[in-house]
Design an enzyme around this catalytic site. Structure first.
Site, PDB file in Angstrom:
ATOM      1  N   GLU A 102       0.881  -1.266  -0.128  1.00  0.00           N
ATOM      2  CA  GLU A 102      -0.054   0.084   0.082  1.00  0.00           C
ATOM      3  C   GLU A 102       0.847   1.148   0.036  1.00  0.00           C
ATOM      4  O   GLU A 102       1.431   1.371   0.945  1.00  0.00           O
ATOM      5  CB  GLU A 102      -0.839   0.063   1.158  1.00  0.00           C
ATOM      6  CG  GLU A 102      -2.051   0.823   1.104  1.00  0.00           C
ATOM      7  CD  GLU A 102      -1.717   2.187   1.365  1.00  0.00           C
ATOM      8  OE1 GLU A 102      -1.530   3.034   0.689  1.00  0.00           O
ATOM      9  OE2 GLU A 102      -1.637   2.804   2.695  1.00  0.00           O
ATOM     10  N   CYS A 162      -2.133   8.771   2.965  1.00  0.00           N
ATOM     11  CA  CYS A 162      -1.778   8.375   1.495  1.00  0.00           C
ATOM     12  C   CYS A 162      -3.021   8.540   0.735  1.00  0.00           C
ATOM     13  O   CYS A 162      -3.032   8.641  -0.339  1.00  0.00           O
ATOM     14  CB  CYS A 162      -1.824   6.739   1.581  1.00  0.00           C
ATOM     15  SG  CYS A 162      -2.929   5.957   2.600  1.00  0.00           S
TER      16      CYS A 162
END
Length: 466
Positions: free
Chosen positions: A226, A260
């Protein structure tokens, strides 16, 4: 010795000895057979005991997160609650995603699909959510029957150590959950270690690509990456521009832009640009940037350290030099501390906008004539984590949803704040098709197909001599 500092004050917060990778892996390998053989109900019971330990330590853990990661205390408390909630969510996800199935089989036998753990898993965590994001790998891995070696970010080791201490207090067996204190060298050695069966990583694209490259010739290791995003928000006409401005601020500047899923590019239709800026810029200037423990609480704390603040300042200046027009300046009130005020910059006329993740409170604004141009601009990235449409009709959102390349697509909601009850991940440089959150169970166990009979039964119907 690894030393951690409070980014808001510069004071030393914690120190600990660098861990021994080989010793950790050896302990994990010894612990795995008996842990994997435990009944699922027992592993789940221990996970609930861990949640109870976190609940007992909630105030202290939240303050530690606030001090070490630099996020406001109100936000740190929500992270601790997410750690607690992860257990129930992961139990439900494991049952739904990896439940046993019975199938038809010939000759009176049975056929089934069951799931097995991979073995020893390396979890590499980030500094922006130093408890919640690694825990999102750790809990599903443990429930599935894996053992875990967790290497926290070298910028937030104290939180990592405190998290694993809660597993110890919950009486997980020795070697089942370990913390490995160290920097990039320890992380690289752990990833490449032959005793590791899987790598679960959350962090930068550069680090994720390096892991992927390192393990490219070893397909036997499960790798879940990720890696963040260059996330777009597209704004169409809406009667609720005040609400739109709030959604933009929440998306771009919460956690000082260190998420993120944070919005990096604000793509605005020309017809709404002026009115939207009239709401967004004054709101942005009202945001309080301050010490995470201040009262009243700030909206934003500092970024993680002075080096990061320096790089963000240089990046904002580079955008200005390349033709960007500042709408609000990225300012640093104290040169010795990593506090930054939010920066908004119009990069519409820049010939070559950089497709990078500026991991901080910088928002680029790009004007477009219509939705189709907005979708094209939104997809003008190698990343593909999160995207939001603000305004428009259901038909507009349908077109947006169908054409945007991202793993999380929202309408009139922020780009961040994804539900743990849904999959979390992206495509391109944002991930490798191993979504976390509710779908973490998928990479923590592998399916095994079986056909079974209590006694052997078989015949050969053709091809035998009389």
């Amino acid at each position: 010795m690894l030393i951690s500092y409070d980014p808001a004050t510069g004071e030393e917060l914690w120190q600990g000895a660098i861990g021994d990778v080989d010793a950790c892996v050896s302990a994990a390998r010894r612990a795995w057979p008996s842990w994997a053989a435990r009944p699922l109900t027992n592993r789940i019971e221990l996970a609930h005991r861990f949640a109870n330990e976190v609940r007992k330590e909630a105030d202290g853990l939240a303050e530690l997160i606030a001090r070490e990661a630099g996020k406001p205390l109100w936000e740190a408390r929500t992270e601790v609650q997410a750690v607690i909630n992860k257990v129930d969510i992961s139990v439900t996800a494991y049952a739904e995603r990896t439940g046993q199935k019975k199938l038809d089989s010939g000759l009176g036998g049975t056929a089934s699909v069951r799931h097995k753990p991979h073995g020893a898993m390396a979890v590499l965590g980030p500094y922006n959510f130093p408890a919640h994001l690694p825990n999102g790998h750790i809990i599903p891995a443990l429930i599935a029957g894996n053992v875990v070696i967790f290497k926290p970010s070298e910028k937030t080791p104290a939180v990592g150590a405190a998290l694993v201490e809660c597993f110890r207090k919950a009486e997980f067996p020795e070697g089942v959950v370990q913390v490995l204190i160290g920097g990039p060298d320890e992380g690289k050695k752990l990833v490449a270690h032959p005793g590791i069966d899987g790598v679960l990583f959350t962090g930068s694209a550069n680090a994720g690509i390096a892991i992927n490259r390192k393990l490219a010739t070893n397909p036997g290791k499960i790798v879940a990456l990720e890696m963040g995003g260059n996330n777009p928000m597209v704004v169409m006409p809406t009667p609720k521009l005040q609400d739109a401005a709030v959604l933009i601020v929440q998306s771009a500047f919460m956690t000082a832009g260190q998420r993120c899923t944070a919005a990096r590019r604000l793509i605005v239709l020309d017809e709404v640009f002026d009115d939207l800026m009239a709401e967004l810029i004054p709101l942005t200037k009202k945001l309080i940037v301050g010490d995470p423990l201040d009262d009243p609480q700030p909206f934003m704390g500092p970024v993680i350290d002075n080096e990061t603040a320096d790089l963000l300042g240089e990046s904002f200046l580079a955008l200005v030099t390349a033709g960007g027009k500042p709408l609000t300046h990225l300012k640093r009130p104290d040169a010795d501390k990593p506090f930054l005020t939010p920066g908004i910059i119009d990069t519409t006329d820049m010939p070559d906008r950089p497709d990078i993740e500026l991991f901080g409170p910088i928002l680029q604004v790009i004007r477009v004539p219509d939705l189709d141009a907005g979708i094209t601009e939104a997809n003008n990235t190698r990343f593909g984590l999160s995207a939001s449409l603000i305004g428009g009709s259901p038909e507009d959102y349908g077109r947006f949803w169908a054409n945007i390349r991202a793993g999380i697509i929202n309408w009139n909601r922020p780009t961040n704040g994804a539900s743990s009850s849904a999959p979390f991940g992206g495509i391109g440089l944002s991930g490798n098709h191993r979504p976390a959150a509710f779908y973490a169970a998928d990479y923590c166990a592998y399916p095994v197909a079986s056909t079974e009979m209590e006694q052997p039964r078989a015949t050969i119907g053709v091809g035998l001599k009389e």
